[in-house]
Design an enzyme around this catalytic site. Sequence first.
Site, PDB file in Angstrom:
ATOM      1  N   ASP A 177      64.295  38.242  29.752  1.00  0.00           N
ATOM      2  CA  ASP A 177      63.001  37.896  30.334  1.00  0.00           C
ATOM      3  C   ASP A 177      63.020  36.411  30.717  1.00  0.00           C
ATOM      4  O   ASP A 177      62.778  35.529  29.889  1.00  0.00           O
ATOM      5  CB  ASP A 177      61.902  38.201  29.303  1.00  0.00           C
ATOM      6  CG  ASP A 177      60.504  38.022  29.854  1.00  0.00           C
ATOM      7  OD1 ASP A 177      60.328  37.189  30.766  1.00  0.00           O
ATOM      8  OD2 ASP A 177      59.589  38.701  29.378  1.00  0.00           O
ATOM      9  N   HIS A 179      75.767  19.865  47.402  1.00  0.00           N
ATOM     10  CA  HIS A 179      74.823  20.858  47.926  1.00  0.00           C
ATOM     11  C   HIS A 179      75.132  21.202  49.370  1.00  0.00           C
ATOM     12  O   HIS A 179      75.144  22.362  49.750  1.00  0.00           O
ATOM     13  CB  HIS A 179      73.392  20.315  47.858  1.00  0.00           C
ATOM     14  CG  HIS A 179      72.752  20.539  46.534  1.00  0.00           C
ATOM     15  ND1 HIS A 179      71.805  21.492  46.324  1.00  0.00           N
ATOM     16  CD2 HIS A 179      72.940  19.950  45.348  1.00  0.00           C
ATOM     17  CE1 HIS A 179      71.423  21.471  45.066  1.00  0.00           C
ATOM     18  NE2 HIS A 179      72.105  20.532  44.449  1.00  0.00           N
ATOM     19  N   GLU A 209      70.696  30.188  44.261  1.00  0.00           N
ATOM     20  CA  GLU A 209      70.938  28.796  44.686  1.00  0.00           C
ATOM     21  C   GLU A 209      72.445  28.523  44.740  1.00  0.00           C
ATOM     22  O   GLU A 209      73.145  28.718  43.744  1.00  0.00           O
ATOM     23  CB  GLU A 209      70.240  27.835  43.702  1.00  0.00           C
ATOM     24  CG  GLU A 209      70.201  26.409  44.207  1.00  0.00           C
ATOM     25  CD  GLU A 209      69.440  25.470  43.263  1.00  0.00           C
ATOM     26  OE1 GLU A 209      68.637  25.945  42.447  1.00  0.00           O
ATOM     27  OE2 GLU A 209      69.682  24.250  43.362  1.00  0.00           O
ATOM     28  N   LYS A 229      64.601  21.434  35.175  1.00  0.00           N
ATOM     29  CA  LYS A 229      64.840  22.543  36.119  1.00  0.00           C
ATOM     30  C   LYS A 229      66.349  22.738  36.277  1.00  0.00           C
ATOM     31  O   LYS A 229      66.842  23.860  36.342  1.00  0.00           O
ATOM     32  CB  LYS A 229      64.178  22.232  37.465  1.00  0.00           C
ATOM     33  CG  LYS A 229      64.256  23.364  38.481  1.00  0.00           C
ATOM     34  CD  LYS A 229      65.464  23.279  39.372  1.00  0.00           C
ATOM     35  CE  LYS A 229      65.502  24.423  40.382  1.00  0.00           C
ATOM     36  NZ  LYS A 229      66.744  24.429  41.169  1.00  0.00           N
TER      37      LYS A 229
HETATM   38  P1  NAD Z   1      62.135  46.860  23.031  1.00  0.00           P
HETATM   39  O1  NAD Z   1      60.739  47.256  23.083  1.00  0.00           O
HETATM   40  O2  NAD Z   1      63.070  47.642  23.882  1.00  0.00           O
HETATM   41  O3  NAD Z   1      62.552  46.927  21.513  1.00  0.00           O
HETATM   42  C1  NAD Z   1      63.844  46.663  21.045  1.00  0.00           C
HETATM   43  C2  NAD Z   1      64.383  47.888  20.346  1.00  0.00           C
HETATM   44  O4  NAD Z   1      65.715  47.720  19.935  1.00  0.00           O
HETATM   45  C3  NAD Z   1      63.570  48.223  19.123  1.00  0.00           C
HETATM   46  O5  NAD Z   1      63.161  49.562  19.212  1.00  0.00           O
HETATM   47  C4  NAD Z   1      64.563  48.082  17.972  1.00  0.00           C
HETATM   48  O6  NAD Z   1      64.286  48.985  16.974  1.00  0.00           O
HETATM   49  C5  NAD Z   1      65.878  48.337  18.667  1.00  0.00           C
HETATM   50  N1  NAD Z   1      67.088  47.709  18.097  1.00  0.00           N
HETATM   51  C6  NAD Z   1      68.290  48.352  17.965  1.00  0.00           C
HETATM   52  N2  NAD Z   1      69.206  47.519  17.453  1.00  0.00           N
HETATM   53  C7  NAD Z   1      68.594  46.329  17.252  1.00  0.00           C
HETATM   54  C8  NAD Z   1      69.056  45.075  16.752  1.00  0.00           C
HETATM   55  N3  NAD Z   1      70.315  44.877  16.355  1.00  0.00           N
HETATM   56  N4  NAD Z   1      68.173  44.068  16.691  1.00  0.00           N
HETATM   57  C9  NAD Z   1      66.904  44.237  17.107  1.00  0.00           C
HETATM   58  N5  NAD Z   1      66.404  45.402  17.588  1.00  0.00           N
HETATM   59  C10 NAD Z   1      67.264  46.449  17.661  1.00  0.00           C
HETATM   60  O7  NAD Z   1      62.339  45.313  23.376  1.00  0.00           O
HETATM   61  P2  NAD Z   1      61.509  44.062  22.857  1.00  0.00           P
HETATM   62  O8  NAD Z   1      62.508  43.029  22.499  1.00  0.00           O
HETATM   63  O9  NAD Z   1      60.502  44.414  21.843  1.00  0.00           O
HETATM   64  O10 NAD Z   1      60.699  43.645  24.143  1.00  0.00           O
HETATM   65  C11 NAD Z   1      61.333  43.108  25.268  1.00  0.00           C
HETATM   66  C12 NAD Z   1      60.597  43.533  26.525  1.00  0.00           C
HETATM   67  O11 NAD Z   1      59.196  43.333  26.383  1.00  0.00           O
HETATM   68  C13 NAD Z   1      61.035  42.718  27.690  1.00  0.00           C
HETATM   69  O12 NAD Z   1      61.197  43.583  28.792  1.00  0.00           O
HETATM   70  C14 NAD Z   1      59.836  41.801  27.926  1.00  0.00           C
HETATM   71  O13 NAD Z   1      59.777  41.381  29.269  1.00  0.00           O
HETATM   72  C15 NAD Z   1      58.691  42.671  27.539  1.00  0.00           C
HETATM   73  N6  NAD Z   1      57.434  42.037  27.153  1.00  0.00           N
HETATM   74  C16 NAD Z   1      57.291  40.686  27.081  1.00  0.00           C
HETATM   75  C17 NAD Z   1      56.081  40.127  26.692  1.00  0.00           C
HETATM   76  C18 NAD Z   1      55.992  38.625  26.621  1.00  0.00           C
HETATM   77  O14 NAD Z   1      56.975  37.950  26.753  1.00  0.00           O
HETATM   78  N7  NAD Z   1      54.817  38.034  26.378  1.00  0.00           N
HETATM   79  C19 NAD Z   1      55.017  40.942  26.380  1.00  0.00           C
HETATM   80  C20 NAD Z   1      55.187  42.322  26.440  1.00  0.00           C
HETATM   81  C21 NAD Z   1      56.404  42.867  26.829  1.00  0.00           C
END
Ligand code: NAD
Length: 413
Positions: free
Chosen positions: A269, A366, A81, A253
Amino acid sequence: LSVKIPMSFRKLSLSRRRMALREATEFDSEAWEAISPGEDLLSLADAMVESAVGIMPVPLGIASGFLIDNETFHVPMAVEEPSVIAACSFGAKLVKTGGGFTTWADDPVMGVQIFLEDAAHEEKITDDLIQEYISNDLVSMEKRGGGYRGFAAERLEKSNVLKIEVYIDVRDAMGANLLNTIGEKLKPALSSVTGGTALMAILTNEAKKRCAGARFKIPVKAFGGEGLKVAKRVVLANQITKEDSARAVTHNKGIMNGITSLALATANDTRAIEAAVHAYASRKGTYQGLTEYRVEGNFLIGEVELPLAFAVIGGAVGYHPASRLALKVLGNPDAVRLARIAAAVGLAQNLTALRALVSEGIQHGHMRLHANRLAYQAGARGDEIDLLADDIWKGQRFHVEEAKNLLERLRQQ
Ligand code: NAD
């Protein structure tokens, strides 16, 4: 009719999928160029999603000069946008006149929900019991300063299903995978202890324990000669968002114009963040605007608070090269700091929008930016775009054919 693509498209190799698409769309070279980055990024796209065929390039820009908690930030934003980045930068400039944004944020605590049917003994669920089952999964998170932060149980009235929410501090991640893993682990454990049957377990994107906020106080003279009047009109316009949900939707929005653009630039996300914010806007029973404004003497005070589950690691965040760059531009903040920046960005965007709405109107800015896009559509490239956009703006006629005539004249000059 949609184009024809081969059966089992998802099972083809990336190059075959691309070839099939190219044929099916009768090769539009400009479109093809737009979706085709280099080999590495194509492979990345293929690794990220099923049935990838290329990338969708969205402009990446930088809203500069945010003064947040006495530190200057330049904020990367990815958005299609035209007015968003300009509005954010302008809002940041206004807020600077009052010393910048003050921000705050909760710890990054997320919840996972486990739903049990026919559970008879919810009183048997305790902190100790939950921790016994999930402690192994939390070792690394505890080392980072995160970990278990309690639970809540509630019986849903109509379905009589027992809902248990377990809270985890996920530090710099969004936490989806950790929370979902924990949910799955707890399903059999909680079923057996309560005598119920697990229906499902999944994290909740509500993120109500993961809020961030921002505030500013600016002298009304930042709005010019009639500053006090403008500030009072901003307050009234904001009040309307508490009374009229149709206005509140557009108001929020606008806040999300800023926040989602930052989320996309950092590969967060966007859907999760948006869902949480809009749910939060309804927490008082009706959907309302998320900002607060008031005039105190010769100052306008603005504030926003909302759930912001921003991550700096996990998923594509910090891993996709564009996200890595965006985080670097921000000085590699932790997740809490990024959420605080996001709150300030949302508030900046909102301030600009409200100010424009109660003064010259929103269409003015705009249309000025629309003139740039029209100039491109008419065939202008490089420096020609600004020159032609100026001519279109001066003439106040926004039609491609007229823009083409203006471009011809410009080139003759
Ligand atoms: P991820 O699975 O990549 O996990 C994060 C990793 O970072 C972990 O393995 C953790 O051990 C590591 N890590 C390293 N340093 C860290 C720190 N300082 N703090 C925290 N973790 C650290 O990511 P996630 O956050 O579990 O999941 C995000 C993804 O999951 C996004 O792509 C999202 O779109 C997707 N997702 C979303 C949903 C939902 O929103 N309902 C459902 C399923 C999946």
